[in-house]
Design a protein around this motif. Structure first.
Motif, short mmCIF file in Angstrom:
data_model
loop_
_atom_site.label_atom_id
_atom_site.label_comp_id
_atom_site.label_asym_id
_atom_site.label_seq_id
_atom_site.Cartn_x
_atom_site.Cartn_y
_atom_site.Cartn_z
N PHE A 1 0.81 -1.22 0.00
CA PHE A 1 0.00 0.00 0.00
C PHE A 1 0.84 1.27 0.00
N HIS A 2 2.13 1.16 0.36
CA HIS A 2 3.01 2.33 0.34
C HIS A 2 3.62 2.45 -1.05
N ALA A 3 3.25 3.51 -1.76
CA ALA A 3 3.73 3.71 -3.13
C ALA A 3 4.83 4.77 -3.15
N SER A 4 5.85 4.51 -3.95
CA SER A 4 6.96 5.45 -4.14
C SER A 4 6.64 6.36 -5.33
N LEU A 5 6.68 7.68 -5.09
CA LEU A 5 6.55 8.63 -6.19
C LEU A 5 7.94 8.91 -6.73
N LEU B 1 -4.76 -5.46 -8.01
CA LEU B 1 -5.05 -5.74 -6.61
C LEU B 1 -4.64 -7.15 -6.18
N GLN B 2 -4.05 -7.92 -7.09
CA GLN B 2 -3.43 -9.18 -6.68
C GLN B 2 -2.10 -8.91 -5.98
N HIS B 3 -1.49 -7.78 -6.29
CA HIS B 3 -0.18 -7.45 -5.72
C HIS B 3 -0.20 -6.16 -4.88
N ILE B 4 -1.33 -5.46 -4.92
CA ILE B 4 -1.43 -4.15 -4.27
C ILE B 4 -2.67 -4.13 -3.38
N THR B 5 -2.56 -3.48 -2.23
CA THR B 5 -3.65 -3.42 -1.25
C THR B 5 -4.12 -1.99 -1.09
N ILE B 6 -5.44 -1.81 -1.06
CA ILE B 6 -6.03 -0.51 -0.74
C ILE B 6 -6.09 -0.40 0.78
N ILE B 7 -5.49 0.64 1.34
CA ILE B 7 -5.52 0.81 2.79
C ILE B 7 -6.72 1.65 3.20
N GLU B 8 -7.38 1.23 4.24
CA GLU B 8 -8.55 1.94 4.75
C GLU B 8 -8.10 3.19 5.50
N MET B 9 -8.87 4.25 5.36
CA MET B 9 -8.54 5.49 6.06
C MET B 9 -9.11 5.47 7.47
N GLY B 10 -8.37 6.04 8.41
CA GLY B 10 -8.81 6.10 9.79
C GLY B 10 -9.62 7.36 10.05
N TYR B 11 -10.78 7.21 10.67
CA TYR B 11 -11.67 8.34 10.92
C TYR B 11 -11.55 8.87 12.36
N HIS C 1 14.65 13.45 4.63
CA HIS C 1 14.32 13.78 3.24
C HIS C 1 13.89 12.50 2.50
N GLY C 2 12.79 12.61 1.74
CA GLY C 2 12.28 11.47 1.00
C GLY C 2 11.19 10.71 1.71
N ASP C 3 11.01 10.98 3.01
CA ASP C 3 9.92 10.35 3.75
C ASP C 3 8.60 11.09 3.59
N SER C 4 8.65 12.34 3.12
CA SER C 4 7.43 13.13 2.95
C SER C 4 6.38 12.37 2.14
N GLY C 5 5.13 12.46 2.57
CA GLY C 5 4.05 11.79 1.87
C GLY C 5 3.87 10.34 2.27
N GLY C 6 4.84 9.81 3.02
CA GLY C 6 4.76 8.42 3.42
C GLY C 6 3.61 8.18 4.38
N PRO C 7 2.97 7.02 4.29
CA PRO C 7 1.82 6.73 5.15
C PRO C 7 2.20 6.48 6.60
N ILE C 8 1.34 6.92 7.49
CA ILE C 8 1.44 6.63 8.91
C ILE C 8 0.21 5.82 9.27
N ILE C 9 0.41 4.67 9.89
CA ILE C 9 -0.70 3.75 10.12
C ILE C 9 -0.87 3.44 11.60
N LYS C 10 -2.10 3.15 11.94
CA LYS C 10 -2.46 2.69 13.29
C LYS C 10 -3.58 1.67 13.14
N ASN D 1 -3.71 -0.88 11.32
CA ASN D 1 -3.85 -1.20 9.89
C ASN D 1 -4.70 -0.18 9.12
N LYS D 2 -4.81 1.04 9.64
CA LYS D 2 -5.54 2.08 8.94
C LYS D 2 -4.63 3.29 8.73
N LEU D 3 -4.88 4.03 7.66
CA LEU D 3 -4.10 5.22 7.35
C LEU D 3 -4.56 6.37 8.23
N VAL D 4 -3.66 6.89 9.07
CA VAL D 4 -4.04 7.99 9.97
C VAL D 4 -3.27 9.27 9.69
#
Length: 253
Positions: A41-45, A126-136, A203-212, A214-217
Motif C-alpha cells: 500500500f506504500h507507493a513510491s513517487l 489488486l493481486q499485488h497491491i492493497t487498498i488501505i482503509e482510512m482512519g476516521y 528527506h524522501g519520507d514526505s508523503g509516506g503513510p502513517i498507520i495505526k 492497519n488504517k491510514l491515519v
C-alpha cells in the motif's frame, strides 16, 4: 502546564547537544526493515529517472494520497508511481500519473492542508497491491503509530531503495506547538510524533503513510531534518477523509 512544556523542551535541548557531541544518526531514521506487506500500500513517487522523491498511500483502485508539497508545481507526465514492493530494486509495479489534485487551500509556506490526490492511468493490480482503509478516529497523545518511508539516512543524503519503518507514539499537541513555534504553526489538521534523537523522518519520507491498527491515519509532512531532536509534524488524515472521498467520487462519475 508551562512547567511540563519547559521540562520537555529542556529534554529536547539535551538531546540536541548530545547529538552535536556524538555526531551520530541512526536510521525513517532509527527504524527497521519494513515488512513486505507494507510495500503493498506504500507507493513510491518517482521522477522519470526512477529516483524516489516522496511516499504515498493507495486509497482506491486508481488513487494514492500524498502531501501537496511533493507534487506542487509539477505535471502528471513527470510523476511515476511504483508500488507492490518494499525494495525499489526488486519487484514492484509502475504506473503513470494522470491527474494531480492538490488541496485547493494548500499553503506552501505554512504547510496547512498539505495533502494531494494522484489519479493513475488505469487501475492497480489488486493481486499485488492493497487498498488501505482510512482512519476516521482522532489520534490521542501516546497512541502508537507506524511510519514507513524510503527517506535518506542523513541531511541532504540520497533516498533509500529499501523501505524502513519505525514505531513512534503520538506526541503532545501543545508541547509540539511550543517546540516548533519558530518554524511553523502546528494546527489541528496536523499531529506530531517524537521520542528521542536518532528516531524520526528525513528527506524522501514526505508523503509516506502513517498507520495505526492497519488504517491510514497520517502522512509525513514537515519537520526539522533529520531526527535531530525535534518533533516530526504530519498531515492528519481524519481531517481530510470527506475531502478525499468527494474528490475521488468525481473521477468515477
Amino acid at each position: 502546564m508551562y512547567s511540563r512544556i519547559s521540562n520537555t523542551l529542556m529534554f529536547i535541548g539535551l538531546l540536541i547537544n548530545q547529538h552535536k557531541v556524538s555526531g551520530n544518526l541512526n536510521r525513517v531514521i532509527g527504524g527497521y526493515d519494513a515488512p513486505s506487506e507494507f510495500g503493498r500500500f506504500h507507493a513510491s513517487l518517482q521522477n522519470l529517472s526512477g529516483q524516489h522523491v516522496c511516499g504515498s498511500a493507495v486509497v482506491t483502485k486508481s488513487h494514492v494520497v500524498t502531501v501537496a508539497h511533493c507534487v506542487a508545481g509539477t505535471e502528471p507526465q513527470y510523476v511515476k508511481i511504483v508500488v507492490g514492493t518494499n525494495d525499489l530494486d526488486n519487484g514492484g509495479l509502475q504506473y503513470d500519473a494522470e491527474v494531480l489534485n492538490i488541496h485547493q487551500q494548500y499553503n506552501s509556506s505554512t504547510r496547512i492542508n498539505d495533502i494531494a490526490i494522484i489519479k493513475i492511468s488505469g487501475y492497480f493490480d489488486l493481486q499485488h497491491i492493497t487498498i488501505i482503509e482510512m482512519g476516521y478516529n482522532e489520534l490521542l497523545e501516546g497512541d502508537p503509530v507506524i511510519i514507513t518511508g524510503f527517506g535518506a539516512q542523513e541531511p541532504n543524503g540520497e533516498s533509500s531503495r529499501q523501505m524502513y519503518a519505525i514505531n513512534l507514539p503520538v506526541f503532545s499537541q501543545e508541547t509540539c506547538r511550543f517546540a516548533m513555534r519558530y518554524s511553523k504553526e502546528v494546527v489541528d489538521s496536523m499531529f506530531c510524533t517524537f521520542t528521542q534523537i536518532g528516531q524520526g523522518t528525513c528527506h524522501g519520507d514526505s508523503g509516506g503513510p502513517i498507520i495505526k491498527d492497519n488504517k491510514l491515519v497520517g502522512l509525513v509532512s514537515w519537520g526539522i531534518p533529520c531526527a535531530v531532536g525535534f518533533p516530526d509534524v504530519h498531515t492528519r488524515i481524519s481531517h481530510f477523509t470527506e475531502w478525499i472521498k468527494e474528490e475521488v467520487i468525481k473521477d468515477f462519475i
